[in-house]
Design a protein around this motif. Structure first.
Motif, PDB file in Angstrom:
ATOM      1  N   LEU A 279      15.643 -13.959  10.111  1.00 59.40           N
ATOM      2  CA  LEU A 279      15.951 -13.919   8.764  1.00 59.40           C
ATOM      3  C   LEU A 279      15.341 -13.092   7.970  1.00 59.40           C
ATOM      4  CD1 LEU A 279      17.401 -15.709   6.504  1.00 59.40           C
ATOM      5  CD2 LEU A 279      15.262 -17.308   6.358  1.00 59.40           C
ATOM      6  N   VAL A 280      15.954 -12.289   7.221  1.00 60.05           N
ATOM      7  CA  VAL A 280      15.456 -10.956   6.604  1.00 60.05           C
ATOM      8  C   VAL A 280      15.611 -10.922   5.286  1.00 60.05           C
ATOM      9  CG1 VAL A 280      15.529  -8.564   6.762  1.00 60.05           C
ATOM     10  CG2 VAL A 280      15.473  -9.893   8.888  1.00 60.05           C
ATOM     11  N   GLY A 281      14.653 -10.705   4.370  1.00 56.02           N
ATOM     12  CA  GLY A 281      14.728 -10.451   2.934  1.00 56.02           C
ATOM     13  C   GLY A 281      14.841  -9.000   2.490  1.00 56.02           C
ATOM     14  N   ILE A 282      16.115  -8.842   1.660  1.00 52.92           N
ATOM     15  CA  ILE A 282      16.167  -7.411   1.159  1.00 52.92           C
ATOM     16  C   ILE A 282      15.755  -7.250  -0.204  1.00 52.92           C
ATOM     17  CG2 ILE A 282      17.823  -5.770   0.725  1.00 52.92           C
ATOM     18  CD1 ILE A 282      17.670  -6.262   3.734  1.00 52.92           C
ATOM     19  N   LEU A 283      15.007  -6.110  -0.363  1.00 53.61           N
ATOM     20  CA  LEU A 283      14.092  -5.612  -1.780  1.00 53.61           C
ATOM     21  C   LEU A 283      13.755  -6.965  -2.323  1.00 53.61           C
ATOM     22  CD1 LEU A 283      17.222  -3.191  -2.668  1.00 53.61           C
ATOM     23  CD2 LEU A 283      14.943  -2.768  -1.713  1.00 53.61           C
ATOM     24  N   PRO A 284      12.377  -7.273  -2.096  1.00 52.64           N
ATOM     25  CA  PRO A 284      11.621  -6.685  -1.045  1.00 52.64           C
ATOM     26  C   PRO A 284      12.058  -6.806   0.536  1.00 52.64           C
ATOM     27  CG  PRO A 284      10.460  -8.686  -1.785  1.00 52.64           C
ATOM     28  CD  PRO A 284      11.834  -8.493  -2.677  1.00 52.64           C
ATOM     29  N   ASN A 285      11.751  -5.747   1.077  1.00 52.74           N
ATOM     30  CA  ASN A 285      12.365  -5.707   2.561  1.00 52.74           C
ATOM     31  C   ASN A 285      11.112  -6.452   3.376  1.00 52.74           C
ATOM     32  OD1 ASN A 285      14.513  -4.144   1.860  1.00 52.74           O
ATOM     33  ND2 ASN A 285      13.434  -2.294   2.243  1.00 52.74           N
ATOM     34  N   ARG A 286      11.460  -7.307   4.172  1.00 50.21           N
ATOM     35  CA  ARG A 286      10.589  -8.298   4.980  1.00 50.21           C
ATOM     36  C   ARG A 286      11.253  -8.914   5.872  1.00 50.21           C
ATOM     37  NH1 ARG A 286      12.010 -11.174   0.550  1.00 50.21           N
ATOM     38  NH2 ARG A 286      11.861 -13.299   0.517  1.00 50.21           N
ATOM     39  N   ILE A 287      10.528  -9.134   7.018  1.00 52.94           N
ATOM     40  CA  ILE A 287      11.198 -10.295   7.932  1.00 52.94           C
ATOM     41  C   ILE A 287      10.459 -11.867   7.590  1.00 52.94           C
ATOM     42  CG2 ILE A 287      11.188 -10.934  10.524  1.00 52.94           C
ATOM     43  CD1 ILE A 287      10.511  -7.885  11.168  1.00 52.94           C
ATOM     44  N   ILE A 288      11.437 -12.515   6.985  1.00 51.55           N
ATOM     45  CA  ILE A 288      11.004 -13.752   6.776  1.00 51.55           C
ATOM     46  C   ILE A 288      10.581 -14.717   7.931  1.00 51.55           C
ATOM     47  CG2 ILE A 288      11.473 -15.907   5.263  1.00 51.55           C
ATOM     48  CD1 ILE A 288      13.751 -14.307   3.940  1.00 51.55           C
ATOM     49  N   GLN A 289      11.308 -14.635   8.942  1.00 50.44           N
ATOM     50  CA  GLN A 289      10.963 -15.395  10.074  1.00 50.44           C
ATOM     51  C   GLN A 289      11.955 -15.139  11.100  1.00 50.44           C
ATOM     52  OE1 GLN A 289      11.086 -19.372   8.646  1.00 50.44           O
ATOM     53  NE2 GLN A 289      12.472 -19.935  10.745  1.00 50.44           N
ATOM     54  N   PRO A 290      11.469 -15.004  12.652  1.00 58.91           N
ATOM     55  CA  PRO A 290      12.507 -15.188  13.664  1.00 58.91           C
ATOM     56  C   PRO A 290      13.284 -16.590  13.691  1.00 58.91           C
ATOM     57  CG  PRO A 290      10.274 -14.511  14.266  1.00 58.91           C
ATOM     58  CD  PRO A 290      10.042 -15.121  12.988  1.00 58.91           C
ATOM     59  N   ILE A 291      14.467 -16.450  13.617  1.00 55.66           N
ATOM     60  CA  ILE A 291      15.038 -18.067  13.772  1.00 55.66           C
ATOM     61  C   ILE A 291      15.533 -18.553  15.211  1.00 55.66           C
ATOM     62  CG2 ILE A 291      17.240 -18.982  13.427  1.00 55.66           C
ATOM     63  CD1 ILE A 291      17.865 -17.179  11.020  1.00 55.66           C
ATOM     64  N   ALA A 292      15.522 -17.679  16.085  1.00 54.56           N
ATOM     65  CA  ALA A 292      15.941 -18.242  17.318  1.00 54.56           C
ATOM     66  C   ALA A 292      16.028 -16.828  18.413  1.00 54.56           C
ATOM     67  CB  ALA A 292      17.189 -19.119  17.635  1.00 54.56           C
ATOM     68  N   GLU A 293      15.844 -17.298  19.507  1.00 49.48           N
ATOM     69  CA  GLU A 293      16.189 -16.145  20.701  1.00 49.48           C
ATOM     70  C   GLU A 293      17.191 -16.711  21.531  1.00 49.48           C
ATOM     71  OE1 GLU A 293      13.764 -13.663  24.171  1.00 49.48           O
ATOM     72  OE2 GLU A 293      12.763 -15.155  23.110  1.00 49.48           O
ATOM     73  N   HIS A 294      18.368 -16.272  21.239  1.00 53.51           N
ATOM     74  CA  HIS A 294      19.508 -16.591  21.807  1.00 53.51           C
ATOM     75  C   HIS A 294      19.398 -16.455  23.461  1.00 53.51           C
ATOM     76  CE1 HIS A 294      24.020 -17.401  22.163  1.00 53.51           C
ATOM     77  NE2 HIS A 294      23.845 -16.933  23.361  1.00 53.51           N
ATOM     78  N   SER A 295      19.117 -15.198  23.853  1.00 54.10           N
ATOM     79  CA  SER A 295      19.117 -14.883  25.244  1.00 54.10           C
ATOM     80  C   SER A 295      18.203 -13.486  25.478  1.00 54.10           C
ATOM     81  CB  SER A 295      20.286 -14.892  26.002  1.00 54.10           C
ATOM     82  OG  SER A 295      20.968 -13.739  25.490  1.00 54.10           O
ATOM     83  N   ASP A 296      18.134 -12.806  26.603  1.00 57.12           N
ATOM     84  CA  ASP A 296      17.668 -11.448  26.511  1.00 57.12           C
ATOM     85  C   ASP A 296      18.638 -10.403  26.587  1.00 57.12           C
ATOM     86  OD1 ASP A 296      15.067 -12.620  27.172  1.00 57.12           O
ATOM     87  OD2 ASP A 296      15.200 -12.828  29.239  1.00 57.12           O
ATOM     88  N   TYR A 297      19.932 -11.035  26.314  1.00 58.66           N
ATOM     89  CA  TYR A 297      20.978  -9.880  25.896  1.00 58.66           C
ATOM     90  C   TYR A 297      21.421  -9.767  24.473  1.00 58.66           C
ATOM     91  CZ  TYR A 297      21.448 -11.367  31.050  1.00 58.66           C
ATOM     92  OH  TYR A 297      21.233 -11.382  32.268  1.00 58.66           O
ATOM     93  N   PRO A 298      22.197  -8.722  24.522  1.00 60.09           N
ATOM     94  CA  PRO A 298      22.247  -8.270  22.959  1.00 60.09           C
ATOM     95  C   PRO A 298      23.250  -9.593  22.282  1.00 60.09           C
ATOM     96  CG  PRO A 298      22.953  -6.471  24.443  1.00 60.09           C
ATOM     97  CD  PRO A 298      22.514  -7.649  25.429  1.00 60.09           C
ATOM     98  N   ILE A 299      22.920  -9.567  21.017  1.00 61.64           N
ATOM     99  CA  ILE A 299      23.904 -10.535  20.131  1.00 61.64           C
ATOM    100  C   ILE A 299      25.177  -9.856  20.028  1.00 61.64           C
ATOM    101  CG2 ILE A 299      24.146 -12.015  18.050  1.00 61.64           C
ATOM    102  CD1 ILE A 299      21.868 -12.881  19.938  1.00 61.64           C
TER     103      ILE A 299
END
Length: 346
Positions: free
Chosen positions: A247-267
Motif C-alpha cells: 500500500l503506497v501513498g502518493i504526494l507525499p510519496n511513501r510506502i504506507i505498509q506491505p500488504i502481503a507476499e503472494h509468492s517469490d514470483y512476479p505479480i
C-alpha cells in the motif's frame, strides 16, 4: 482464500455486481470462479477452452453478462458468463498478439498489442471505433479518463501516450524513459498520472505536461513494479516482480505498509471485488489469492495511528538543534536489468 489454477495466470478481473472472478491462463483457457466470504471458499464454475494460444487479458463486459479475453493468437473472444458459450469472436482483431484489455464504458473496451497498436471496440456492435499506432513496443497497460475522453497507455518502449477518442488522434506522447513502463493509473482528481517501471521507480506526470515526468518515487522497490491498482485519490496498491504487494501513498510519496507476499514470483495482476471486500492477486505460482481488504485497511489505519502517537511522544522530549547539519541527498544508481521475458509466454 486461494485456489490452485493449474496453469500460470496472466489476467484477473471481478464481476461488477456478484461474487465471481475470471482468470486468463497461459494455455489459452478461461476460468470463472465463485467465491464465498462466509466459508472462505473458491469454486470453479466454468472452464472454457477460449484460445489456441495464451490468454493474456480478461475483462467482464456488458454489465457482467459476458467476459472478454485477448490472446496471443490475435483474437478477442466474448464468452457468456452463465453458459460458457461463445457470444462473439474477432479472429484477427489485431495484426499482432494482444497483450492488454481494459473497460472504457459499459459497451466499449480497449485493446493493446505487442507492437504498440491500441484499438477501441464497441462490444455491442462488435466493431472497431478507434485505432492508434501509439507505441513502438508492447502496450503494457492502459487507463481511461471518461470526463476528457482520453485513453492513456504505457509501453515497453518507455513512453506514455495520450489518445483523444473524440478527435481520434494521439494527443501527446512522453519522451523515451530509460526503462520499460509497466503500468499506469490517474490520481489526485485527474491531476497526476502515475507510471510503474521496470527499475522499480514510479514516474509521476502532471496532467497536460506529458513530455517528461514531474517527480519520481525512487525508493519503492528494488525490483520491477509490475502492477498498479488505484485505491483512492491518494493511495495505490502495487504489485512487484519480487511478489510483494504494498500500500503506497502518493504526494507525499511513501510506502504506507506491505500488504502481503503472494509468492517469490512476479505479480501478474491485481483487482478489487465488486464490493471491495477482497483484493485479488495472481502470480506465476499458479495461485489466485483473495485478501481481506477491510483487514488490510484497518491494519494500515492502526499503524498510522501508532506512528503518530510515537511521533507525538518523541516530540515532547526532543531537544532542538538550532543549527542542524544539512543532509546530502545521494543519487541512486539505476539497476540495468534484462527483462525476464514472460511476454513470450515461457
Amino acid at each position: 482464500m486461494e485456489v490452485n489454477l493449474g496453469e500460470i495466470p496472466f489476467g484477473v478481473d471481478f464481476h461488477p455486481s456478484i461474487p465471481l472472478a475470471a482468470v486468463a491462463l497461459i494455455n489459452g483457457d478461461l476460468h470463472i470462479y465463485g467465491y464465498n466470504s462466509n466459508d472462505s471458499s473458491l469454486q470453479r464454475l466454468l472452464n472454457v477452452d477460449a484460445h489456441s494460444e495464451s490468454c493474456r487479458s480478461v475483462r467482464f463486459i456488458n454489465g457482467g453478462q459476458a467476459v472478454a479475453t485477448g490472446s496471443k493468437d490475435c483474437s478477442i473472444l466474448a464468452t457468456d458468463v452463465e453458459t460458457g458459450a461463445t457470444v462473439a469472436r474477432l479472429e484477427n482483431a489485431h495484426e499482432n498478439a494482444i497483450y492488454k484489455l481494459i473497460n472504457l464504458t459499459e459497451s466499449t473496451i480497449a485493446s493493446g498489442d505487442d507492437e504498440g497498436c491500441i484499438k477501441v471496440w464497441d462490444t455491442r456492435q462488435r466493431s472497431c471505433c478507434n485505432s492508434f499506432n501509439a507505441h513502438e513496443d508492447y502496450v503494457s497497460d492502459m487507463t481511461f479518463v471518461s470526463e476528457s475522453m482520453k485513453l492513456l497507455g504505457t509501453s515497453g518502449d518507455g513512453t506514455l501516450s495520450v489518445c483523444n477518442l473524440r478527435s481520434n488522434k494521439i494527443q501527446a506522447r512522453s519522451e523515451f524513459s530509460e526503462e520499460e513502463l509497466t503500468s499506469v493509473v490517474v490520481m489526485k482528481n485527474d491531476r497526476k498520472v502515475i507510471c510503474g517501471s521496470q527499475s522499480g521507480t514510479l514516474l509521476l506526470y502532471s496532467w497536460g505536461f506529458f513530455k517528461d515526468c514531474s517527480d519520481r518515487f525512487v525508493d519503492l522497490s528494488p525490483k520491477s513494479v509490475e502492477v498498479l491498482l488505484k485505491l483512492d485519490e491518494d493511495r495505490i496498491i502495487t504489485g512487484s516482480e519480487n511478489g510483494l504487494i504494498s500500500l503506497v501513498g502518493i504526494l507525499p510519496n511513501r510506502i504506507i505498509q506491505p500488504i502481503a507476499e503472494h509468492s517469490d514470483y512476479p505479480i501478474e495482476g491485481l483487482a478489487f471485488s465488486y464490493d471491495r471486500k477482497f483484493l485479488g492477486s495472481i502470480s506465476h505460482d499458479q495461485m489466485l489469492k483473495l485478501w481481506d481488504l477491510d483487514d488490510i485497511l484497518q491494519r494500515s489505519s492502526n499503524n498510522q495511528n501508532s506512528q503518530i502517537a510515537m511521533a507525538d511522544s518523541d516530540s515532547d522530549e526532543m531537544d532542538v538543534d538550532n543549527n542542524p547539519p544539512q543532509s546530502k541527498k545521494g543519487t541512486k544508481a539505476k539497476r540495468a536489468s534484462s527483462s525476464n521475458n514472460f511476454f513470450a509466454d515461457l
